[in-house]
Design a protein around this motif. Structure first.
Motif, mmCIF file in Angstrom:
data_model
loop_
_atom_site.group_PDB
_atom_site.id
_atom_site.type_symbol
_atom_site.label_atom_id
_atom_site.label_comp_id
_atom_site.label_asym_id
_atom_site.label_seq_id
_atom_site.Cartn_x
_atom_site.Cartn_y
_atom_site.Cartn_z
ATOM 1 N N PRO A 58 66.649 16.434 -7.675
ATOM 2 C CA PRO A 58 67.832 16.116 -7.318
ATOM 3 C C PRO A 58 68.031 15.676 -5.885
ATOM 4 C CG PRO A 58 68.065 18.302 -7.611
ATOM 5 C CD PRO A 58 66.606 18.049 -7.999
ATOM 6 N N VAL A 59 67.048 15.371 -5.093
ATOM 7 C CA VAL A 59 67.162 15.176 -3.868
ATOM 8 C C VAL A 59 66.353 13.754 -3.495
ATOM 9 C CG1 VAL A 59 67.409 17.492 -2.836
ATOM 10 C CG2 VAL A 59 65.353 16.545 -3.231
ATOM 11 N N GLN A 60 66.494 12.904 -2.408
ATOM 12 C CA GLN A 60 65.544 11.962 -2.175
ATOM 13 C C GLN A 60 64.350 12.386 -1.862
ATOM 14 O OE1 GLN A 60 67.178 9.866 1.198
ATOM 15 N NE2 GLN A 60 65.796 8.234 0.945
ATOM 16 N N PHE A 61 63.332 11.576 -2.329
ATOM 17 C CA PHE A 61 62.047 11.814 -2.167
ATOM 18 C C PHE A 61 61.158 10.460 -2.336
ATOM 19 C CE2 PHE A 61 62.050 10.853 -6.665
ATOM 20 C CZ PHE A 61 60.758 10.372 -7.112
ATOM 21 N N ASP A 62 59.748 10.532 -1.948
ATOM 22 C CA ASP A 62 59.000 9.436 -2.180
ATOM 23 C C ASP A 62 57.463 9.722 -2.310
ATOM 24 O OD1 ASP A 62 58.228 6.698 -2.317
ATOM 25 O OD2 ASP A 62 58.065 6.369 -0.143
ATOM 26 N N ILE A 63 56.814 9.010 -3.331
ATOM 27 C CA ILE A 63 55.445 9.195 -3.288
ATOM 28 C C ILE A 63 54.884 8.578 -2.312
ATOM 29 C CG2 ILE A 63 53.329 9.252 -4.686
ATOM 30 C CD1 ILE A 63 55.140 9.342 -7.288
ATOM 31 N N VAL A 64 54.483 9.070 -1.139
ATOM 32 C CA VAL A 64 53.737 8.536 -0.099
ATOM 33 C C VAL A 64 52.251 7.940 -0.142
ATOM 34 C CG1 VAL A 64 55.474 9.499 1.509
ATOM 35 C CG2 VAL A 64 53.359 10.655 1.128
ATOM 36 N N SER A 65 51.533 8.736 -0.950
ATOM 37 C CA SER A 65 50.051 8.529 -1.210
ATOM 38 C C SER A 65 49.524 9.071 -2.574
ATOM 39 C CB SER A 65 49.300 8.967 0.109
ATOM 40 O OG SER A 65 49.128 10.176 0.098
ATOM 41 N N PHE A 66 48.513 8.380 -3.134
ATOM 42 C CA PHE A 66 47.606 9.392 -4.159
ATOM 43 C C PHE A 66 46.333 8.823 -3.960
ATOM 44 C CE2 PHE A 66 49.175 4.806 -5.291
ATOM 45 C CZ PHE A 66 48.021 4.299 -5.894
ATOM 46 N N ASN A 67 45.510 9.900 -4.549
ATOM 47 C CA ASN A 67 44.004 9.440 -4.353
ATOM 48 C C ASN A 67 43.107 10.377 -5.418
ATOM 49 O OD1 ASN A 67 41.549 8.864 -3.174
ATOM 50 N ND2 ASN A 67 42.199 9.134 -1.180
ATOM 51 N N SER A 68 42.038 10.250 -5.424
ATOM 52 C CA SER A 68 41.226 10.861 -6.614
ATOM 53 C C SER A 68 39.964 11.496 -5.911
ATOM 54 C CB SER A 68 40.683 9.923 -7.645
ATOM 55 O OG SER A 68 40.001 8.871 -7.094
ATOM 56 N N TYR A 69 39.590 12.649 -6.180
ATOM 57 C CA TYR A 69 38.692 13.363 -5.889
ATOM 58 C C TYR A 69 37.656 14.222 -6.903
ATOM 59 C CZ TYR A 69 41.816 13.604 -1.825
ATOM 60 O OH TYR A 69 42.480 13.149 -0.524
ATOM 61 N N VAL A 70 36.570 14.400 -6.568
ATOM 62 C CA VAL A 70 35.456 15.008 -7.416
ATOM 63 C C VAL A 70 35.134 16.293 -6.816
ATOM 64 C CG1 VAL A 70 33.433 14.922 -8.778
ATOM 65 C CG2 VAL A 70 35.117 13.214 -8.701
ATOM 66 N N GLY A 71 35.017 17.633 -7.388
ATOM 67 C CA GLY A 71 34.404 18.767 -7.027
ATOM 68 C C GLY A 71 34.416 19.942 -8.090
ATOM 69 N N ASN A 72 33.902 21.124 -7.628
ATOM 70 C CA ASN A 72 33.375 21.957 -8.704
ATOM 71 C C ASN A 72 34.178 23.364 -8.191
ATOM 72 O OD1 ASN A 72 31.790 23.135 -6.349
ATOM 73 N ND2 ASN A 72 29.942 22.098 -7.578
ATOM 74 N N GLN A 73 34.917 23.360 -7.084
ATOM 75 C CA GLN A 73 35.504 24.491 -6.627
ATOM 76 C C GLN A 73 37.027 24.280 -6.251
ATOM 77 O OE1 GLN A 73 33.710 27.944 -4.548
ATOM 78 N NE2 GLN A 73 31.998 26.375 -4.253
ATOM 79 N N VAL A 74 38.110 25.140 -6.474
ATOM 80 C CA VAL A 74 39.512 24.536 -6.403
ATOM 81 C C VAL A 74 40.138 25.807 -5.713
ATOM 82 C CG1 VAL A 74 40.058 24.876 -8.680
ATOM 83 C CG2 VAL A 74 41.400 23.423 -7.062
ATOM 84 N N SER A 75 41.064 25.775 -4.925
ATOM 85 C CA SER A 75 41.970 26.787 -4.369
ATOM 86 C C SER A 75 43.108 26.765 -5.358
ATOM 87 C CB SER A 75 42.282 26.667 -3.018
ATOM 88 O OG SER A 75 43.306 27.801 -2.494
ATOM 89 N N GLU A 76 43.566 27.796 -6.006
ATOM 90 C CA GLU A 76 44.902 28.244 -6.436
ATOM 91 C C GLU A 76 45.957 28.525 -5.537
ATOM 92 O OE1 GLU A 76 43.600 31.109 -9.226
ATOM 93 O OE2 GLU A 76 42.256 29.686 -10.282
ATOM 94 N N ARG A 77 45.809 28.824 -4.258
ATOM 95 C CA ARG A 77 46.869 29.454 -3.601
ATOM 96 C C ARG A 77 47.941 28.249 -3.272
ATOM 97 N NH1 ARG A 77 43.928 31.387 1.887
ATOM 98 N NH2 ARG A 77 46.368 31.779 2.310
ATOM 99 N N ASN A 78 49.310 28.887 -3.318
ATOM 100 C CA ASN A 78 50.210 28.122 -2.788
ATOM 101 C C ASN A 78 50.552 26.953 -4.102
ATOM 102 O OD1 ASN A 78 50.354 29.492 -0.442
ATOM 103 N ND2 ASN A 78 48.961 28.179 0.531
ATOM 104 N N PHE A 79 50.285 27.062 -5.234
ATOM 105 C CA PHE A 79 50.562 26.215 -6.187
ATOM 106 C C PHE A 79 51.249 27.082 -7.525
ATOM 107 C CE2 PHE A 79 47.805 23.590 -3.745
ATOM 108 C CZ PHE A 79 48.473 22.375 -3.939
#
Length: 248
Positions: A58-79
């Motif tokens: 319900p507020v103004q927004f914009d998708i400023v960028s998008f990208n794709s990555y590959v990896g085998n470890q991910v951080s779950e913090r702040n999500f």
């Protein structure tokens, strides 16, 4: 009797200690590698994501960028995380950065919201977002998706693909990610084409285009009796139409 160590021996000892390779294990999570070959997926699902956000933020927004990555470890913090098990072979996760909730609540200035003291429901937002994106993914991945109630990211295989969308909400940065098991993406032949329902103006233009092509061609042929003798290598079977009809 005390043993006195010479300055030269101490200097040599310090040089040996500080120049030796690090023996402690490095627990930092390595950065993901940009993988351009999966960027078309990020672009493909960006359309569905933006349509959802327009109706649900319900507020103004914009998708400023998008990208794709590959990896085998991910951080779950702040999500905030919603996970899905796919055919008991793959995993998929929809992740929303925690600060989206604070940003929207800070700028949620509708009188009705203030009157009712309503807050932005981040869990409902995440659930609806997950349903929308999974519904979109099903067009490319004909699998069964089962929601899992564990906020821990764990894949069957090591590698995953991260589709990352960076948002600007009222001048502040936020993020939405899709984490997809790499073997799941590699298991299907994904169409690069993006289909969408035409708008009212688009339908009018299509009708106008069809009106500009007044002739259609219909070819009618007789049944052909093909004998075994005709099924030889190098043998040509000629098929002639009975007539060609043009229709205005």
């Amino acid at each position: 009797m005390k043993y006195k160590v010479s300055k030269e021996e101490l200097d040599a000892l310090f040089r040996e200690v500080y120049s030796s390779p690090q023996t402690e294990k490095d627990y930092t999570i390595p950065s993901l590698k940009v993988k351009e070959e999966y960027k078309f997926l990020a672009y493909k699902y960006r359309y569905a994501l933006k349509n959802f956000l327009i109706s649900n933020i319900p507020v103004q927004f914009d998708i400023v960028s998008f990208n794709s990555y590959v990896g085998n470890q991910v951080s779950e913090r702040n999500f905030y995380i919603n996970g899905y098990d796919v055919e008991k072979k793959y995993r998929l996760y929809v992740c929303v950065s925690e600060n989206i909730e604070d940003i929207i609540n800070e700028h949620l200035n509708f009188d009705m919201n203030k009157l009712l003291n309503e807050k932005f429901n981040i869990q409902g937002f995440l659930d609806n977002l997950s349903d929308t994106m999974v519904s979109q993914l099903k067009n490319d991945f004909p699998f069964t998706f089962r929601k899992i109630n564990r906020p821990v990211i764990q894949f069957y295989e090591d590698e995953f693909v991260k589709l990352e969308y960076k948002l600007d909400i009222k001048g502040e940065s936020a993020q939405i990610n899709l984490l997809i098991e790499k073997t799941m993406i590699d298991s299907v032949d994904i169409s690069p084409f993006i289909f969408s329902i035409p708008t009212t103006a688009g339908k009018k233009k299509l009708k106008k285009l069809k009106d500009m092509i007044p002739i259609s061609i219909e070819i009618i042929s007789k049944p052909i009796d093909i004998t075994v003798d005709m099924l030889k290598e190098g043998q040509e079977i000629e098929i002639l139409p009975e007539f060609i009809k043009q229709i205005k």
